[in-house]
Every structure is written in C-alpha cells, then in structure tokens.
Design a protein around this motif. Sequence first.
Motif, PDB file in Angstrom:
ATOM      1  N   VAL A   1       0.848  -1.186   0.000  1.00  0.00           N
ATOM      2  CA  VAL A   1       0.000   0.000   0.000  1.00  0.00           C
ATOM      3  C   VAL A   1       0.885   1.239   0.000  1.00  0.00           C
TER       4      VAL A   1
ATOM      5  N   SER B   1       1.220   5.446   0.230  1.00  0.00           N
ATOM      6  CA  SER B   1       0.563   6.645   0.744  1.00  0.00           C
ATOM      7  C   SER B   1       1.560   7.792   0.730  1.00  0.00           C
TER       8      SER B   1
ATOM      9  N   LYS C   1      -7.228   1.706  -4.330  1.00  0.00           N
ATOM     10  CA  LYS C   1      -6.624   1.400  -3.036  1.00  0.00           C
ATOM     11  C   LYS C   1      -5.139   1.770  -2.984  1.00  0.00           C
ATOM     12  N   ASN C   2      -4.618   2.308  -4.097  1.00  0.00           N
ATOM     13  CA  ASN C   2      -3.180   2.628  -4.166  1.00  0.00           C
ATOM     14  C   ASN C   2      -2.330   1.432  -3.751  1.00  0.00           C
ATOM     15  N   THR C   3      -2.718   0.293  -4.234  1.00  0.00           N
ATOM     16  CA  THR C   3      -2.092  -0.960  -3.818  1.00  0.00           C
ATOM     17  C   THR C   3      -1.588  -1.740  -5.018  1.00  0.00           C
TER      18      THR C   3
ATOM     19  N   THR D   1       2.021  12.118  -4.196  1.00  0.00           N
ATOM     20  CA  THR D   1       1.531  11.494  -5.412  1.00  0.00           C
ATOM     21  C   THR D   1       2.377  11.922  -6.608  1.00  0.00           C
TER      22      THR D   1
END
Length: 128
Positions: free
Chosen positions: A23, A25, A76-78, A28
């Motif tokens: 993941v 975070s 999910k930015n995963t 960006t």
Amino acid sequence: QVQLVESGGGLVQAGGSLRLSCVASGRTFSSYVMGWFRQAPGKEREFVAAIKWSSGSTYYADSVKGRFTISRDNAKNTVYLQMNSLKPEDTAVYYCALQGCSAYGCYDVRSPNTYDYWGQGTQVTVSS
C-alpha cells in the motif's frame, strides 16, 4: 515523501502460493512505476516484477515469468504480487518500491538504483 507498506509474506511449501500486497501513501506522482524486488541472504537485491501505473504495462524477471503476476488497484493505491508454483529458491525478503517518472519517461524498471522509495520488506520462505 512516500510510505510503502508490504504484507502477505510467510512460510509456504514448495508448489504453494502467496499474495503480497503493498500500500502506497503520501506524495503522489502523475507518472510512476511500482516494482517488487527480493533479496536472499548473501545475495544482491534482484528485480522480480514491475508495473507502470498509468499504462498497466508489466515487466518480469525470467526466473518468475509464468509463475508470478503483478497487478494494481488504483482505488486502493495498492500493488499486488501473486506468486504461484513457489520454489525454495524464491525464498527471500521481498521489497516493494516506487520510481517517480518524469515527463520524458521512466528509468530502467529492472534496476533497483532507479527507485526512489522502498518498503520495509516482507519475508517469504518456501520449504522443500
């Protein structure tokens, strides 16, 4: 700054499967690559797989091609690494990494030196 958190490692018998997750975070990027690398004891960190986030283009090391699949979930930015038909030689610490790309493109996705951010790693052990 970017934070990357891996999960999903563990102990599995040869021939088994595991799915790793990472993941992301923080900061960006408009264009970036997510990669998986691994490092076994006494060995250098080696490329496993990578995915260009915008296009979805994927890249694999020859040693895992046909057995591992990298994928992403934008919402999910995963990034995931599905590992099937695992072998004892797949035993290593697996790291997730992110390379921020410029408007001119991305650097070599297979080189660990081109990645800007790294996770803490997750252990994968495959028993024979």
